[in-house]
Design a protein around this motif. Structure first.
Motif, PDB file in Angstrom:
ATOM      1  N   LEU A  44       0.798  -1.229   0.000  1.00 57.40           N
ATOM      2  CA  LEU A  44       0.000   0.000   0.000  1.00 57.40           C
ATOM      3  C   LEU A  44       0.833   1.282   0.000  1.00 57.40           C
ATOM      4  CD1 LEU A  44      -2.905  -0.943   2.449  1.00 57.40           C
ATOM      5  CD2 LEU A  44      -2.728  -1.320  -0.029  1.00 57.40           C
ATOM      6  N   GLY A  45       2.139   1.179   0.202  1.00 56.96           N
ATOM      7  CA  GLY A  45       2.998   2.354   0.105  1.00 56.96           C
ATOM      8  C   GLY A  45       3.145   3.190   1.373  1.00 56.96           C
ATOM      9  N   PHE A  46       2.802   2.633   2.528  1.00 55.71           N
ATOM     10  CA  PHE A  46       3.021   3.343   3.779  1.00 55.71           C
ATOM     11  C   PHE A  46       4.506   3.308   4.117  1.00 55.71           C
ATOM     12  CE2 PHE A  46      -1.428   2.497   4.003  1.00 55.71           C
ATOM     13  CZ  PHE A  46      -1.966   3.472   4.825  1.00 55.71           C
ATOM     14  N   GLU A  47       4.919   4.196   5.022  1.00 50.27           N
ATOM     15  CA  GLU A  47       6.288   4.186   5.500  1.00 50.27           C
ATOM     16  C   GLU A  47       6.304   3.871   6.987  1.00 50.27           C
ATOM     17  OE1 GLU A  47       7.621   8.148   4.562  1.00 50.27           O
ATOM     18  OE2 GLU A  47       6.553   9.039   6.254  1.00 50.27           O
ATOM     19  N   LYS A  48       7.358   3.194   7.422  1.00 51.50           N
ATOM     20  CA  LYS A  48       7.511   2.905   8.840  1.00 51.50           C
ATOM     21  C   LYS A  48       7.942   4.195   9.532  1.00 51.50           C
ATOM     22  CE  LYS A  48      10.829   0.118  10.126  1.00 51.50           C
ATOM     23  NZ  LYS A  48      11.636  -1.040  10.577  1.00 51.50           N
ATOM     24  N   ARG A  49       7.282   4.521  10.647  1.00 51.67           N
ATOM     25  CA  ARG A  49       7.605   5.735  11.395  1.00 51.67           C
ATOM     26  C   ARG A  49       8.369   5.432  12.676  1.00 51.67           C
ATOM     27  NH1 ARG A  49       3.590   9.646   9.957  1.00 51.67           N
ATOM     28  NH2 ARG A  49       3.559   9.662   7.689  1.00 51.67           N
ATOM     29  N   MET A  50       7.820   4.563  13.502  1.00 52.97           N
ATOM     30  CA  MET A  50       8.442   4.214  14.784  1.00 52.97           C
ATOM     31  C   MET A  50       8.481   2.697  14.901  1.00 52.97           C
ATOM     32  SD  MET A  50       9.180   6.863  16.849  1.00 52.97           S
ATOM     33  CE  MET A  50       9.178   6.060  18.437  1.00 52.97           C
ATOM     34  N   ASP A  51       9.555   2.198  15.463  1.00 54.38           N
ATOM     35  CA  ASP A  51       9.668   0.759  15.690  1.00 54.38           C
ATOM     36  C   ASP A  51      10.556   0.568  16.914  1.00 54.38           C
ATOM     37  OD1 ASP A  51       9.664  -1.971  15.575  1.00 54.38           O
ATOM     38  OD2 ASP A  51      10.499  -2.109  13.548  1.00 54.38           O
ATOM     39  N   ALA A  52       9.922   0.387  18.061  1.00 52.72           N
ATOM     40  CA  ALA A  52      10.662   0.230  19.312  1.00 52.72           C
ATOM     41  C   ALA A  52      10.223  -1.053  20.000  1.00 52.72           C
ATOM     42  CB  ALA A  52      10.414   1.433  20.215  1.00 52.72           C
ATOM     43  N   LYS A  53      11.186  -1.831  20.424  1.00 54.15           N
ATOM     44  CA  LYS A  53      10.886  -3.068  21.140  1.00 54.15           C
ATOM     45  C   LYS A  53      11.156  -2.851  22.618  1.00 54.15           C
ATOM     46  CE  LYS A  53      11.534  -5.911  17.159  1.00 54.15           C
ATOM     47  NZ  LYS A  53      12.322  -6.846  16.423  1.00 54.15           N
ATOM     48  N   MET A  54      10.207  -3.287  23.432  1.00 54.94           N
ATOM     49  CA  MET A  54      10.314  -3.148  24.877  1.00 54.94           C
ATOM     50  C   MET A  54      10.941  -4.412  25.467  1.00 54.94           C
ATOM     51  SD  MET A  54       8.776  -0.326  24.675  1.00 54.94           S
ATOM     52  CE  MET A  54       7.613   0.495  23.604  1.00 54.94           C
ATOM     53  N   ASP A  55      11.402  -4.307  26.704  1.00 56.04           N
ATOM     54  CA  ASP A  55      11.991  -5.461  27.396  1.00 56.04           C
ATOM     55  C   ASP A  55      11.002  -6.605  27.549  1.00 56.04           C
ATOM     56  OD1 ASP A  55      14.354  -4.080  27.640  1.00 56.04           O
ATOM     57  OD2 ASP A  55      13.944  -3.388  29.683  1.00 56.04           O
ATOM     58  N   THR A  56       9.715  -6.281  27.578  1.00 57.99           N
ATOM     59  CA  THR A  56       8.671  -7.299  27.769  1.00 57.99           C
ATOM     60  C   THR A  56       8.370  -8.077  26.499  1.00 57.99           C
ATOM     61  OG1 THR A  56       6.949  -5.713  27.176  1.00 57.99           O
ATOM     62  CG2 THR A  56       7.536  -5.881  29.520  1.00 57.99           C
ATOM     63  N   GLY A  57       8.941  -7.646  25.371  1.00 59.93           N
ATOM     64  CA  GLY A  57       8.633  -8.272  24.088  1.00 59.93           C
ATOM     65  C   GLY A  57       7.607  -7.493  23.297  1.00 59.93           C
ATOM     66  N   ALA A  58       6.999  -6.496  23.936  1.00 61.41           N
ATOM     67  CA  ALA A  58       6.036  -5.647  23.240  1.00 61.41           C
ATOM     68  C   ALA A  58       6.765  -4.802  22.199  1.00 61.41           C
ATOM     69  CB  ALA A  58       5.307  -4.752  24.242  1.00 61.41           C
ATOM     70  N   ARG A  59       6.029  -4.413  21.179  1.00 66.81           N
ATOM     71  CA  ARG A  59       6.612  -3.626  20.095  1.00 66.81           C
ATOM     72  C   ARG A  59       5.711  -2.437  19.795  1.00 66.81           C
ATOM     73  NH1 ARG A  59       7.942  -6.292  14.183  1.00 66.81           N
ATOM     74  NH2 ARG A  59       9.057  -4.516  13.267  1.00 66.81           N
ATOM     75  N   TRP A  60       6.287  -1.238  19.811  1.00 65.38           N
ATOM     76  CA  TRP A  60       5.570  -0.022  19.419  1.00 65.38           C
ATOM     77  C   TRP A  60       5.940   0.219  17.968  1.00 65.38           C
ATOM     78  CZ3 TRP A  60       1.664   2.919  20.793  1.00 65.38           C
ATOM     79  CH2 TRP A  60       1.522   4.174  20.213  1.00 65.38           C
ATOM     80  N   LEU A  61       4.991  -0.053  17.056  1.00 65.75           N
ATOM     81  CA  LEU A  61       5.239   0.015  15.622  1.00 65.75           C
ATOM     82  C   LEU A  61       4.187   0.899  14.986  1.00 65.75           C
ATOM     83  CD1 LEU A  61       6.714  -1.015  13.055  1.00 65.75           C
ATOM     84  CD2 LEU A  61       5.128  -2.969  13.083  1.00 65.75           C
TER      85      LEU A  61
END
Length: 133
Positions: A26-43
């Motif tokens: 679809l042509g989106f761009e990745k803006r944020m990609d952070a992995k937490m110690d718990t395994g969670a991911r802010w994407l």
């Protein structure tokens, strides 16, 4: 007072497969990609030049199991979002060539030209080129 819409959350089963679909098809761009110690991911992803970010949220690492299961049950059940384009035919054909699934054929309406497609989880999206007056 509210100032602006900053993020919209989209529940996904797998962040990596969702990221691939939205960026490559679809042509989106990745803006944020952070992995937490718990395994969670802010994407987050967004359209180039647009401020609103979509959070691709896999709840399995963020929430207690019962809450995560309820959220995962909502995958693919978002209300329809409308994406505007100024190049309907080109966008429609590009998406089809990349394997995007359309559930309706292009149709002319009183407000413009439209077709409905889905993401990899079945969430519906309307591709729209509005009539300019």
């Amino acid at each position: 007072m509210l100032r602006r819409l900053a993020h919209i959350t989209l529940y996904v089963k797998d962040c990596e497969e969702a990221l691939q679909f939205y960026t490559e098809k679809l042509g989106f761009e990745k803006r944020m990609d952070a992995k937490m110690d718990t395994g969670a991911r802010w994407l987050t992803i967004g359209l180039p030049g647009e401020d609103v970010e979509i959070v691709l949220h896999d709840p399995s690492h963020w929430h207690e199991q019962e809450t995560a299961e309820k959220m995962l049950a909502q995958v693919g059940k978002n209300p329809m979002w409308v994406w505007e384009t100024d190049q309907f035919e080109q966008t429609y054909h590009t998406f089809r060539e990349k394997g995007v699934r359309f559930v309706s054929e292009p149709a002319d309406r009183m407000y413009g030209r439209e077709a409905i497609f889905t993401d990899l989880y079945g969430n519906p999206f309307l591709l729209l080129e509005r009539i300019r007056v």
